[in-house]
Design a protein around this motif. Structure first.
Motif, PDB file in Angstrom:
ATOM      1  N   LEU A  83     -15.978  41.508  31.138  1.00 23.69           N
ATOM      2  CA  LEU A  83     -15.734  40.256  30.456  1.00 23.69           C
ATOM      3  C   LEU A  83     -16.944  39.412  30.440  1.00 23.69           C
ATOM      4  CD1 LEU A  83     -12.648  39.045  33.061  1.00 23.69           C
ATOM      5  CD2 LEU A  83     -12.741  38.983  30.427  1.00 23.69           C
ATOM      6  N   ARG A  84     -18.083  39.719  31.579  1.00 24.71           N
ATOM      7  CA  ARG A  84     -19.340  38.838  31.727  1.00 24.71           C
ATOM      8  C   ARG A  84     -20.234  39.365  30.722  1.00 24.71           C
ATOM      9  NH1 ARG A  84     -20.924  37.715  37.651  1.00 24.71           N
ATOM     10  NH2 ARG A  84     -22.683  36.908  36.541  1.00 24.71           N
ATOM     11  N   VAL A  85     -20.400  40.748  30.331  1.00 26.40           N
ATOM     12  CA  VAL A  85     -21.512  41.234  29.509  1.00 26.40           C
ATOM     13  C   VAL A  85     -20.918  41.563  28.353  1.00 26.40           C
ATOM     14  CG1 VAL A  85     -23.269  42.653  29.505  1.00 26.40           C
ATOM     15  CG2 VAL A  85     -22.594  41.863  31.560  1.00 26.40           C
ATOM     16  N   ALA A  86     -20.098  42.566  28.225  1.00 29.99           N
ATOM     17  CA  ALA A  86     -19.779  43.236  26.876  1.00 29.99           C
ATOM     18  C   ALA A  86     -19.065  42.090  25.831  1.00 29.99           C
ATOM     19  CB  ALA A  86     -18.657  44.375  27.037  1.00 29.99           C
ATOM     20  N   LEU A  87     -18.094  41.618  26.371  1.00 35.47           N
ATOM     21  CA  LEU A  87     -17.236  40.574  25.712  1.00 35.47           C
ATOM     22  C   LEU A  87     -18.112  39.357  24.821  1.00 35.47           C
ATOM     23  CD1 LEU A  87     -14.287  40.458  25.130  1.00 35.47           C
ATOM     24  CD2 LEU A  87     -14.092  38.266  26.730  1.00 35.47           C
ATOM     25  N   PRO A  88     -19.089  38.613  25.520  1.00 36.23           N
ATOM     26  CA  PRO A  88     -20.067  37.831  24.514  1.00 36.23           C
ATOM     27  C   PRO A  88     -20.868  38.551  23.719  1.00 36.23           C
ATOM     28  CG  PRO A  88     -20.340  37.615  27.112  1.00 36.23           C
ATOM     29  CD  PRO A  88     -19.162  38.488  26.930  1.00 36.23           C
ATOM     30  N   ALA A  89     -21.404  39.728  24.316  1.00 39.92           N
ATOM     31  CA  ALA A  89     -22.272  40.404  23.265  1.00 39.92           C
ATOM     32  C   ALA A  89     -21.646  40.955  22.212  1.00 39.92           C
ATOM     33  CB  ALA A  89     -23.123  41.530  24.272  1.00 39.92           C
ATOM     34  N   LEU A  90     -20.372  41.445  22.181  1.00 40.73           N
ATOM     35  CA  LEU A  90     -19.868  42.011  20.976  1.00 40.73           C
ATOM     36  C   LEU A  90     -19.258  40.914  20.052  1.00 40.73           C
ATOM     37  CD1 LEU A  90     -18.109  45.144  22.533  1.00 40.73           C
ATOM     38  CD2 LEU A  90     -20.088  44.874  21.177  1.00 40.73           C
ATOM     39  N   ILE A 110     -12.953  32.934  37.447  1.00 38.71           N
ATOM     40  CA  ILE A 110     -11.673  33.061  37.823  1.00 38.71           C
ATOM     41  C   ILE A 110     -11.810  34.174  39.117  1.00 38.71           C
ATOM     42  CG2 ILE A 110     -10.646  33.052  35.500  1.00 38.71           C
ATOM     43  CD1 ILE A 110     -11.466  35.882  34.965  1.00 38.71           C
ATOM     44  N   GLU A 111     -10.727  34.235  39.559  1.00 44.49           N
ATOM     45  CA  GLU A 111     -10.660  35.242  40.675  1.00 44.49           C
ATOM     46  C   GLU A 111     -10.057  36.757  40.407  1.00 44.49           C
ATOM     47  OE1 GLU A 111     -10.874  34.228  44.325  1.00 44.49           O
ATOM     48  OE2 GLU A 111     -11.823  32.224  43.536  1.00 44.49           O
ATOM     49  N   ILE A 112     -10.804  37.540  40.650  1.00 44.89           N
ATOM     50  CA  ILE A 112     -10.191  38.860  40.199  1.00 44.89           C
ATOM     51  C   ILE A 112     -10.218  39.680  41.516  1.00 44.89           C
ATOM     52  CG2 ILE A 112     -10.490  41.228  39.003  1.00 44.89           C
ATOM     53  CD1 ILE A 112     -11.785  39.369  36.920  1.00 44.89           C
ATOM     54  N   SER A 134     -10.423  26.912  28.996  1.00 42.23           N
ATOM     55  CA  SER A 134     -11.739  26.263  28.943  1.00 42.23           C
ATOM     56  C   SER A 134     -12.556  26.738  27.881  1.00 42.23           C
ATOM     57  CB  SER A 134     -12.251  26.249  30.517  1.00 42.23           C
ATOM     58  OG  SER A 134     -12.099  27.378  30.955  1.00 42.23           O
ATOM     59  N   LEU A 135     -12.244  28.265  27.954  1.00 41.05           N
ATOM     60  CA  LEU A 135     -13.077  28.974  26.847  1.00 41.05           C
ATOM     61  C   LEU A 135     -12.611  28.277  25.450  1.00 41.05           C
ATOM     62  CD1 LEU A 135     -14.740  31.597  25.943  1.00 41.05           C
ATOM     63  CD2 LEU A 135     -12.747  32.654  25.716  1.00 41.05           C
ATOM     64  N   LEU A 136     -11.566  28.115  25.032  1.00 39.90           N
ATOM     65  CA  LEU A 136     -10.865  27.300  23.935  1.00 39.90           C
ATOM     66  C   LEU A 136     -11.864  25.767  23.845  1.00 39.90           C
ATOM     67  CD1 LEU A 136      -7.303  28.017  23.720  1.00 39.90           C
ATOM     68  CD2 LEU A 136      -9.392  29.150  22.310  1.00 39.90           C
ATOM     69  N   VAL A 137     -11.928  25.166  24.878  1.00 35.89           N
ATOM     70  CA  VAL A 137     -12.667  23.937  24.720  1.00 35.89           C
ATOM     71  C   VAL A 137     -14.156  24.032  24.429  1.00 35.89           C
ATOM     72  CG1 VAL A 137     -13.507  22.164  26.367  1.00 35.89           C
ATOM     73  CG2 VAL A 137     -10.965  22.874  26.516  1.00 35.89           C
ATOM     74  N   SER A 143     -16.105  21.951  30.228  1.00 36.88           N
ATOM     75  CA  SER A 143     -15.277  21.051  31.036  1.00 36.88           C
ATOM     76  C   SER A 143     -14.958  20.066  30.056  1.00 36.88           C
ATOM     77  CB  SER A 143     -15.919  20.615  32.112  1.00 36.88           C
ATOM     78  OG  SER A 143     -17.107  19.718  31.687  1.00 36.88           O
ATOM     79  N   LEU A 144     -13.814  19.210  30.402  1.00 34.13           N
ATOM     80  CA  LEU A 144     -13.225  18.145  29.871  1.00 34.13           C
ATOM     81  C   LEU A 144     -12.960  16.920  30.992  1.00 34.13           C
ATOM     82  CD1 LEU A 144     -10.858  18.840  26.823  1.00 34.13           C
ATOM     83  CD2 LEU A 144     -12.903  17.897  26.684  1.00 34.13           C
ATOM     84  N   PRO A 145     -13.030  15.747  30.788  1.00 34.43           N
ATOM     85  CA  PRO A 145     -12.621  14.837  32.098  1.00 34.43           C
ATOM     86  C   PRO A 145     -11.156  14.947  32.158  1.00 34.43           C
ATOM     87  CG  PRO A 145     -13.882  13.605  30.112  1.00 34.43           C
ATOM     88  CD  PRO A 145     -13.821  15.101  29.537  1.00 34.43           C
ATOM     89  N   GLY A 146     -10.674  15.193  33.279  1.00 40.03           N
ATOM     90  CA  GLY A 146      -9.372  15.180  33.751  1.00 40.03           C
ATOM     91  C   GLY A 146      -8.698  16.626  33.370  1.00 40.03           C
ATOM     92  N   PHE A 147      -9.382  17.643  33.133  1.00 39.77           N
ATOM     93  CA  PHE A 147      -9.102  18.897  33.070  1.00 39.77           C
ATOM     94  C   PHE A 147      -9.800  19.862  33.998  1.00 39.77           C
ATOM     95  CE2 PHE A 147     -10.307  22.906  30.704  1.00 39.77           C
ATOM     96  CZ  PHE A 147      -8.940  23.618  30.713  1.00 39.77           C
ATOM     97  N   HIS A 148      -8.475  20.553  34.890  1.00 46.69           N
ATOM     98  CA  HIS A 148      -9.063  21.091  36.138  1.00 46.69           C
ATOM     99  C   HIS A 148      -8.618  22.473  35.846  1.00 46.69           C
ATOM    100  CE1 HIS A 148     -10.696  17.476  37.915  1.00 46.69           C
ATOM    101  NE2 HIS A 148      -9.442  16.649  37.487  1.00 46.69           N
ATOM    102  N   PRO A 149      -9.602  23.281  35.414  1.00 48.63           N
ATOM    103  CA  PRO A 149      -8.846  24.788  35.268  1.00 48.63           C
ATOM    104  C   PRO A 149      -8.681  25.547  36.297  1.00 48.63           C
ATOM    105  CG  PRO A 149     -11.139  24.434  34.190  1.00 48.63           C
ATOM    106  CD  PRO A 149     -10.741  23.216  34.744  1.00 48.63           C
ATOM    107  N   THR A 150      -7.483  26.377  36.334  1.00 46.05           N
ATOM    108  CA  THR A 150      -7.672  26.977  37.301  1.00 46.05           C
ATOM    109  C   THR A 150      -7.041  28.516  37.094  1.00 46.05           C
ATOM    110  OG1 THR A 150      -5.233  26.020  38.010  1.00 46.05           O
ATOM    111  CG2 THR A 150      -7.157  25.753  39.621  1.00 46.05           C
ATOM    112  N   GLY A 151      -7.400  29.401  37.658  1.00 52.24           N
ATOM    113  CA  GLY A 151      -6.901  30.717  37.342  1.00 52.24           C
ATOM    114  C   GLY A 151      -7.136  31.204  35.895  1.00 52.24           C
ATOM    115  N   VAL A 152      -6.498  32.469  35.194  1.00 50.39           N
ATOM    116  CA  VAL A 152      -6.822  32.947  34.096  1.00 50.39           C
ATOM    117  C   VAL A 152      -6.435  32.105  32.972  1.00 50.39           C
ATOM    118  CG1 VAL A 152      -6.302  34.879  32.660  1.00 50.39           C
ATOM    119  CG2 VAL A 152      -6.514  35.294  35.199  1.00 50.39           C
TER     120      VAL A 152
END
Lengths: 169, 347
Positions: free
Chosen positions: B11-18, B102-104, B287-290, B272-281
């Motif tokens: 999630l943290r390394v391979a995904l963005p790099a690919l 996120i929490e894993i 937030s990735l889409l934002v 982030s967006l104002p009024g948008f409090h992302p939690t979980g997956v």
């Protein structure tokens, strides 16, 4: 693991510094120095000083050596001629300089029994890791040194400007 | 290494790099269709739906063409240059937070390649490395046009890096941190209930300087003097062919995406967006889409500007960098310092 990374970084730094001195092609010498600086930066990271490492890369590898390359390419400096460049007097003076420097280093190590004497007090571990802590140190305890260096650099800048200025301008 | 560790690494390394190199393919299509739209012509529209497969066809073509190395070129450096370009472009993204954490399995996982204490400085360090790719390519080709491109590039990037770092210093000062995750954090919420707390509002001129300098750093029009085709054939990559040329193109598009992502993060609140409090997956995906939507907007601006503005002359380029952008960036820095002193008096 840390030891291995350090050994590799140190080896790369020394080998490429050597290549920089030996190389006949000025552009390649600069590039060897760039690699050497990157290896030094890796060393700083291992010393828990990532901020210094970043500065090393940004200032030295990123700005100063790019300027070197820029000047070399602009003037189109060719390869250094291998023959007829070394007069005997150069060899003698060069060897003397090396001996003097080696003696100085040895004397320093003996006098301080290997401990670095330049710090007023030993730094604690976090102080170089955190940019904010480093800045606080720089602007309080080492403020005089910091300002003195900045004046020195300014003097060098003005000096270079005066020397390079054309008389008629 | 447990399974959780592997998921975190992916999630943290391979995904963005690919993902970044893959995005280059639709981006080239977008650039050509965007250019065609602005110039009132159809553009590539035959291969696949809307010509989308054209980018894939071009890529296949690049891989199959003959890769020429000029006889008088410096072989090692000639081959090294495109590799450095791609490496530098791909590694810059490591410090950009692209989604909420996120929490894993009970572990708090921030969605960022490496949340290091020097943060944004790492970006500048790597950017300075990318200069060498262009300078090396120009020098190793043993071609006067390529050399001219390399020289121009080194002068240009040094000049604009100064203005860019000074502009970013304002953001660092406001956030009191080099971490881009802290920069996103401080931009959450609103002023007066409806203005997002984005840095672009208090530091508008800082944003302008940063964004203009980003065009220069990525060698995009109107600052593409290192490859100005009317004067220099193709500048530093004149002698490059096949996928080695493709590598430079890829580095350029990755740089455009990273520049857009960093602009989003520094000045427009990141994920982030104002009024948008992302939690979980689900929150992380949203937030990735934002983040992607905001970045996509700036990528479009890059394309829009490229096909709208003519190229600057070299003396104009230097004048803008030193006499307009740098003073503006310094004024912005003083302004931010004043604001911060007012808001949070010196302890």
């Amino acid at each position: 693991m840390e030891r291995l990374v350090f050994d590799v970084a140190a080896l790369v730094a020394i080998v490429f510094a050597g290549l920089m001195v030996i190389g006949r092609d000025p552009v390649k010498s600069v590039l060897a120095l760039v690699v050497s600086f990157f290896a030094l930066a890796a060393g700083y990271v291992l010393l828990l000083a990532p901020f210094i490492a970043a500065l090393q890369v940004i200032v030295y590898a990123g700005a100063i050596l790019v300027l070197f390359l820029f000047v070399l390419m602009l003037l189109n400096v060719g390869r250094e001629r291998p023959d007829g460049m070394r007069r005997p007097i150069q060899m003698v003076l060069g060897s003397l300089a090396v001996l003097l420097f080696a003696g100085l280093l040895l004397g320093m190590f003996r006098a301080t029994s290997g401990k670095i004497p330049f710090l007023a007090r030993p730094l604690s571990e976090g102080e170089l890791a955190d940019p904010a802590a480093l800045a606080r140190l720089l602007f309080s305890e080492y403020l005089l040194h910091f300002e003195a260096v900045s004046v020195l650099l300014l003097a060098a800048l003005i000096g270079a400007f005066v020397l390079a200025r054309r008389e008629d301008a | 290494m447990t399974a959780v560790d592997w998921i975190v690494i992916v999630l943290r390394v391979a995904l963005p790099a690919l993902v970044l190199p893959v995005f280059v393919i639709p981006l080239t299509w977008l650039e050509r269709r965007g250019a065609a739209f602005i110039q009132d012509r159809p553009g590539p529209n035959r291969v696949g739906p809307f010509g989308l497969a054209q980018a894939v066809a071009d890529m296949l073509k690049m891989f199959n063409k003959e890769a020429v190395i000029p006889a008088t070129a410096d072989r090692m450096l000639f081959l090294l240059a495109p590799a450095v370009a791609v490496f530098a472009a791909l590694s810059t993204f490591a410090i950009v937070p692209y989604s909420s954490s996120i929490e894993i399995a009970g572990k708090h996982v921030p969605m960022i390649g490496a949340d290091i204490s020097i943060g944004i400085l790492y970006l500048f360090a790597i950017t300075s490395l990318s200069v060498y790719a262009i300078v090396l390519a120009g020098w190793a080709s043993d071609n006067k046009f390529a050399l001219m491109g390399g020289i121009r590039s080194s002068a240009q990037i040094i000049s604009y890096e100064l203005a860019m770092t000074t502009a970013v210093a304002g953001v660092v000062l406001a956030a009191s941190s080099f971490h881009l995750s802290d920069v996103v954090e401080m931009q959450q919420g609103t002023w007066l209930g409806f203005i997002p707390r984005w840095n672009v509002f208090p530091q508008f001129f800082g944003f302008v300087v940063f964004f203009v300098a980003a065009f220069a750093e990525t060698n995009r029009l109107p600052f593409d003097l290192p490859e100005a085709e009317p004067e220099l054939v193709a500048g530093y990559h004149t002698e490059y062919s096949a996928m080695r040329f493709g590598a430079f193109q890829m580095a350029e598009y990755v740089n455009v995406m990273v520049a857009s992502a960093v602009t989003t993060t520094l000045y427009f609140g990141g994920w982030s967006l104002p009024g948008f409090h992302p939690t979980g997956v689900l929150g992380a995906i949203l937030s990735l889409l934002v983040f992607m939507a905001k970045s996509f907007f700036f990528v479009c601006v890059f394309i829009w500007v490229r096909w709208t503005l003519p190229r600057f002359r070299y003396d104009q380029l230097m004048r803008i960098g030193w006499k307009a952008l740098l003073p503006l960036a310094l004024a912005n820095l003083i302004w931010v310092a004043a604001l911060e002193t007012f808001r949070m008096p010196v302890r």
